[in-house]
Scaffold this active site. Structure first.
Site, PDB file in Angstrom:
ATOM      1  N   THR A  87       0.880  -1.170   0.000  1.00 56.92           N
ATOM      2  CA  THR A  87       0.000   0.000   0.000  1.00 56.92           C
ATOM      3  C   THR A  87       0.914   1.215   0.000  1.00 56.92           C
ATOM      4  O   THR A  87       1.777   1.353   0.873  1.00 56.92           O
ATOM      5  CB  THR A  87      -0.909   0.029   1.238  1.00 56.92           C
ATOM      6  OG1 THR A  87      -1.726  -1.146   1.234  1.00 56.92           O
ATOM      7  CG2 THR A  87      -1.792   1.266   1.239  1.00 56.92           C
ATOM      8  N   HIS A  88       0.742   2.071  -1.003  1.00 57.69           N
ATOM      9  CA  HIS A  88       1.567   3.278  -1.147  1.00 57.69           C
ATOM     10  C   HIS A  88       0.621   4.471  -1.096  1.00 57.69           C
ATOM     11  O   HIS A  88      -0.250   4.613  -1.951  1.00 57.69           O
ATOM     12  CB  HIS A  88       2.322   3.241  -2.473  1.00 57.69           C
ATOM     13  CG  HIS A  88       3.452   4.201  -2.547  1.00 57.69           C
ATOM     14  ND1 HIS A  88       3.266   5.555  -2.723  1.00 57.69           N
ATOM     15  CD2 HIS A  88       4.785   4.010  -2.444  1.00 57.69           C
ATOM     16  CE1 HIS A  88       4.438   6.156  -2.753  1.00 57.69           C
ATOM     17  NE2 HIS A  88       5.376   5.239  -2.573  1.00 57.69           N
ATOM     18  N   LEU A  89       0.778   5.317  -0.087  1.00 57.57           N
ATOM     19  CA  LEU A  89      -0.128   6.437   0.127  1.00 57.57           C
ATOM     20  C   LEU A  89       0.412   7.692  -0.549  1.00 57.57           C
ATOM     21  O   LEU A  89       1.357   8.318  -0.063  1.00 57.57           O
ATOM     22  CB  LEU A  89      -0.330   6.658   1.625  1.00 57.57           C
ATOM     23  CG  LEU A  89      -0.903   5.447   2.369  1.00 57.57           C
ATOM     24  CD1 LEU A  89      -0.875   5.673   3.871  1.00 57.57           C
ATOM     25  CD2 LEU A  89      -2.306   5.128   1.891  1.00 57.57           C
ATOM     26  N   GLY A  90      -0.170   8.026  -1.684  1.00 56.90           N
ATOM     27  CA  GLY A  90       0.228   9.210  -2.437  1.00 56.90           C
ATOM     28  C   GLY A  90       1.372   8.941  -3.390  1.00 56.90           C
ATOM     29  O   GLY A  90       2.073   7.936  -3.282  1.00 56.90           O
TER      30      GLY A  90
END
Length: 152
Positions: A73-76
């Site tokens: 999960t990569h936020l942004g």
């Protein structure tokens, strides 16, 4: 062959990975999956699958399922440049986590104010076959809702 449901890490609007404005993700260089455009307020980012919190960075995390499937999960986009600003960890690297468990507070307004795209990406690491990702959600989705299914 095993099918694994991958949950949306944040609420918002589901986006096909091919539509993400970053070639590393949109071309499946990290793996295949989908993304979610989050709402404009702070949100809890949750585990997309259950397993071990294998890697925890200020802006991203990897959960390894008991079957050895790593889900990033990569936020942004490019948020590594924020050096942790806009993110508060709620778990520690090495923790066993449940699917849907909050892992991080994601301050979407801080990320957008800094000029970064807040889209949250979820990819099955090293998945080279885009056809293994099916049932990709479209439209509004709740955090913890099924974003897609991967068959391995």
């Amino acid at each position: 062959m095993t099918s694994i449901q991958i949950l949306a890490p944040v609420p918002g609007v589901a986006v096909a990975l091919a539509d993400v404005p970053d070639p590393v993700f949109s071309q499946g260089m990290v793996g295949w999956g989908a993304a979610v455009n989050p709402p404009p307020g702070p949100v809890d980012a949750v585990a997309p699958v259950g397993g071990k919190l294998f890697k925890l960075m200020p802006h991203a995390y990897v959960v390894m399922t008991p079957d050895g499937v790593g889900v990033l999960t990569h936020l942004g986009l490019d948020t590594v440049k924020l050096n942790g600003e806009g993110f508060i960890a709620l778990a520690a690297e090495g923790d066993e986590v449940a699917a849907g468990q909050p892992l991080m507070v994601y301050d979407v307004p801080a990320v957008t104010a800094a000029g970064y795209n807040p889209i949250a990406l979820v990819v099955v690491m090293d998945e080279r076959d885009p056809n293994s990702v099916t049932g990709v959600a479209s439209g509004e989705i709740d955090g913890g809702g099924v974003l897609f299914t991967v068959s391995r």
